[in-house]
Scaffold this motif. Sequence first.
Motif, PDB file in Angstrom:
ATOM      1  N   VAL A 301      71.951  19.264  47.406  1.00 24.84           N
ATOM      2  CA  VAL A 301      70.692  19.481  48.143  1.00 24.84           C
ATOM      3  C   VAL A 301      69.700  20.329  47.330  1.00 24.84           C
ATOM      4  O   VAL A 301      68.536  19.923  47.134  1.00 24.84           O
ATOM      5  N   PRO A 302      70.073  21.513  46.806  1.00 26.76           N
ATOM      6  CA  PRO A 302      69.103  22.281  46.001  1.00 26.76           C
ATOM      7  C   PRO A 302      68.762  21.588  44.682  1.00 26.76           C
ATOM      8  O   PRO A 302      67.634  21.689  44.188  1.00 26.76           O
ATOM      9  N   LEU A 303      69.746  20.883  44.111  1.00 22.16           N
ATOM     10  CA  LEU A 303      69.467  20.174  42.860  1.00 22.16           C
ATOM     11  C   LEU A 303      68.460  19.054  43.098  1.00 22.16           C
ATOM     12  O   LEU A 303      67.550  18.826  42.280  1.00 22.16           O
ATOM     13  N   SER A 304      68.618  18.352  44.223  1.00 19.92           N
ATOM     14  CA  SER A 304      67.660  17.303  44.557  1.00 19.92           C
ATOM     15  C   SER A 304      66.276  17.889  44.835  1.00 19.92           C
ATOM     16  O   SER A 304      65.250  17.270  44.516  1.00 19.92           O
ATOM     17  N   PHE A 305      66.255  19.094  45.437  1.00 21.10           N
ATOM     18  CA  PHE A 305      64.974  19.758  45.689  1.00 21.10           C
ATOM     19  C   PHE A 305      64.241  20.050  44.388  1.00 21.10           C
ATOM     20  O   PHE A 305      63.043  19.772  44.244  1.00 21.10           O
ATOM     21  N   LEU A 306      64.970  20.594  43.400  1.00 26.03           N
ATOM     22  CA  LEU A 306      64.337  20.916  42.115  1.00 26.03           C
ATOM     23  C   LEU A 306      63.875  19.640  41.405  1.00 26.03           C
ATOM     24  O   LEU A 306      62.789  19.589  40.822  1.00 26.03           O
ATOM     25  N   ALA A 307      64.760  18.615  41.441  1.00 28.67           N
ATOM     26  CA  ALA A 307      64.382  17.364  40.786  1.00 28.67           C
ATOM     27  C   ALA A 307      63.158  16.754  41.474  1.00 28.67           C
ATOM     28  O   ALA A 307      62.251  16.219  40.815  1.00 28.67           O
ATOM     29  N   ASN A 324      60.783  23.913  26.111  1.00 26.35           N
ATOM     30  CA  ASN A 324      62.202  23.771  26.488  1.00 26.35           C
ATOM     31  C   ASN A 324      62.388  23.727  28.007  1.00 26.35           C
ATOM     32  O   ASN A 324      63.433  24.094  28.534  1.00 26.35           O
ATOM     33  N   GLY A 325      61.327  23.267  28.723  1.00 25.12           N
ATOM     34  CA  GLY A 325      61.383  23.244  30.189  1.00 25.12           C
ATOM     35  C   GLY A 325      62.508  22.367  30.744  1.00 25.12           C
ATOM     36  O   GLY A 325      63.163  22.715  31.722  1.00 25.12           O
ATOM     37  N   TYR A 326      62.751  21.231  30.111  1.00 20.18           N
ATOM     38  CA  TYR A 326      63.804  20.306  30.579  1.00 20.18           C
ATOM     39  C   TYR A 326      65.174  20.976  30.532  1.00 20.18           C
ATOM     40  O   TYR A 326      65.950  20.936  31.496  1.00 20.18           O
ATOM     41  N   TYR A 327      65.452  21.635  29.401  1.00 18.87           N
ATOM     42  CA  TYR A 327      66.768  22.264  29.230  1.00 18.87           C
ATOM     43  C   TYR A 327      66.920  23.471  30.161  1.00 18.87           C
ATOM     44  O   TYR A 327      68.015  23.758  30.650  1.00 18.87           O
ATOM     45  N   ILE A 328      65.790  24.191  30.368  1.00 17.81           N
ATOM     46  CA  ILE A 328      65.833  25.338  31.281  1.00 17.81           C
ATOM     47  C   ILE A 328      66.144  24.870  32.699  1.00 17.81           C
ATOM     48  O   ILE A 328      66.980  25.456  33.406  1.00 17.81           O
ATOM     49  N   LEU A 329      65.490  23.760  33.131  1.00 16.55           N
ATOM     50  CA  LEU A 329      65.732  23.234  34.478  1.00 16.55           C
ATOM     51  C   LEU A 329      67.169  22.762  34.634  1.00 16.55           C
ATOM     52  O   LEU A 329      67.829  23.020  35.659  1.00 16.55           O
ATOM     53  N   ILE A 330      67.711  22.065  33.641  1.00 21.41           N
ATOM     54  CA  ILE A 330      69.105  21.621  33.681  1.00 21.41           C
ATOM     55  C   ILE A 330      70.032  22.817  33.770  1.00 21.41           C
ATOM     56  O   ILE A 330      71.016  22.829  34.524  1.00 21.41           O
ATOM     57  N   GLY A 331      69.724  23.866  32.992  1.00 17.69           N
ATOM     58  CA  GLY A 331      70.566  25.062  33.026  1.00 17.69           C
ATOM     59  C   GLY A 331      70.544  25.721  34.389  1.00 17.69           C
ATOM     60  O   GLY A 331      71.590  26.172  34.884  1.00 17.69           O
ATOM     61  N   ILE A 332      69.348  25.789  34.979  1.00 16.39           N
ATOM     62  CA  ILE A 332      69.242  26.380  36.319  1.00 16.39           C
ATOM     63  C   ILE A 332      70.037  25.556  37.332  1.00 16.39           C
ATOM     64  O   ILE A 332      70.738  26.093  38.202  1.00 16.39           O
ATOM     65  N   MET A 333      69.962  24.216  37.225  1.00 16.13           N
ATOM     66  CA  MET A 333      70.725  23.341  38.141  1.00 16.13           C
ATOM     67  C   MET A 333      72.223  23.580  38.001  1.00 16.13           C
ATOM     68  O   MET A 333      72.949  23.669  38.993  1.00 16.13           O
ATOM     69  N   VAL A 334      72.687  23.676  36.755  1.00 11.77           N
ATOM     70  CA  VAL A 334      74.113  23.905  36.515  1.00 11.77           C
ATOM     71  C   VAL A 334      74.518  25.260  37.066  1.00 11.77           C
ATOM     72  O   VAL A 334      75.585  25.411  37.688  1.00 11.77           O
ATOM     73  N   LEU A 335      73.682  26.254  36.867  1.00 11.75           N
ATOM     74  CA  LEU A 335      73.985  27.594  37.361  1.00 11.75           C
ATOM     75  C   LEU A 335      74.053  27.613  38.883  1.00 11.75           C
ATOM     76  O   LEU A 335      74.955  28.238  39.472  1.00 11.75           O
ATOM     77  N   ILE A 336      73.119  26.920  39.538  1.00 19.00           N
ATOM     78  CA  ILE A 336      73.135  26.834  41.007  1.00 19.00           C
ATOM     79  C   ILE A 336      74.408  26.145  41.492  1.00 19.00           C
ATOM     80  O   ILE A 336      75.063  26.595  42.440  1.00 19.00           O
ATOM     81  N   ALA A 337      74.775  25.037  40.835  1.00 18.85           N
ATOM     82  CA  ALA A 337      75.976  24.289  41.230  1.00 18.85           C
ATOM     83  C   ALA A 337      77.225  25.149  41.083  1.00 18.85           C
ATOM     84  O   ALA A 337      78.074  25.211  41.983  1.00 18.85           O
ATOM     85  N   LEU A 338      77.357  25.852  39.939  1.00 21.09           N
ATOM     86  CA  LEU A 338      78.533  26.700  39.719  1.00 21.09           C
ATOM     87  C   LEU A 338      78.574  27.855  40.709  1.00 21.09           C
ATOM     88  O   LEU A 338      79.651  28.231  41.204  1.00 21.09           O
TER      89      LEU A 338
END
Length: 350
Positions: A301-307, A324-338
Amino acid sequence: MAKKRNIGSIPGTIVYTGNVTGTQVSINYLEYNQNGYRAESALNNGEITIYPPIDEYIQWYDIRGLHDNDLMQKIVSSFKIHPLVIEDAVDIHQRPTYVEYLDGHFISLKSLEFNSEKSTVEKETVSIYFGNKFIITFQENEDDIFKVIRERIINKKGRVVAKGADYLAYIIVDYIVDNYFSVLDAVEEQVEELEESISLQSDDVDKLSIYKLKKNILKIRKSIAPLREAVNLFSRSDSKLIDSKTLTFIKDVYDHTIQIIDNADSLRDILSGLQDLYISEVSLQMNKVMQVLTIITAIFVPLSFLAGLYGMNFVNIPELRAQNGYYILIGIMVLIALSMIYFFKSRKWF
């Protein structure tokens, strides 16, 4: 289940209510005492040989097959048996019963056998009529279920050869009742296997097996419950055709019927508990699946919100122009998931 076909008939009308097969009726004769025996066996050719009474011998006529109405009528005439005896003997839907007549005693009961290939309890109607120095047994099928008793008489084992027809009737009833224990043991083994299967892996359990077991236990109980009252009446008879010493043995059979009913009731209660356990296990498995799906949905749900947020078509979104916005967003998504996975595990939600 076959339907009764003698509804509305005149009392005493002989009508076989089972399925008529092409097999001939088999008539087996055995006369015996302590000194010896004589046995004859023949297929029915429309006649039945009635031997004159012999004071020193017990005469046993064993009829295998109930579908020959003419033969049954001849038995009524030859032995001067009350017509209701044969009417009940050929009625496979007749409940186990005991009836005392002027010149004889009639007992109807069910013989049970466990079919291991089909995992079903098979039922056969057996009737007994005995008088002074003679006994007639009626078996629904052509198989000889009294083979063990016959061999006991021929080999002079036990006190049966020294007793009268009443004792032989007791032996037959006792043998059928004792066989109920074997059938119950076979059903109990299946119940134990089912309990183990449900406890270890409920997914492998076929719900049809629970239905079969319930049907088997019901069949056993329906066969033995009315027999308890029939045996009780048998044990209380004051007829001159029944030796007082035989009544003591019949009372022991009555105790066995009570024990079998108690065992059947216990198995029925256990099976009801297993059915509830099976439903609980299935519900638990479903809850686990729903729990996993809910956790996956909660993580995305939060990952879909960010996407979705960064997938909008606005021109002025500052992060879209970051190198490096793409990589930062992916990192934030991974951090939220973990972080959510850690939170769920700390709460022991999975």
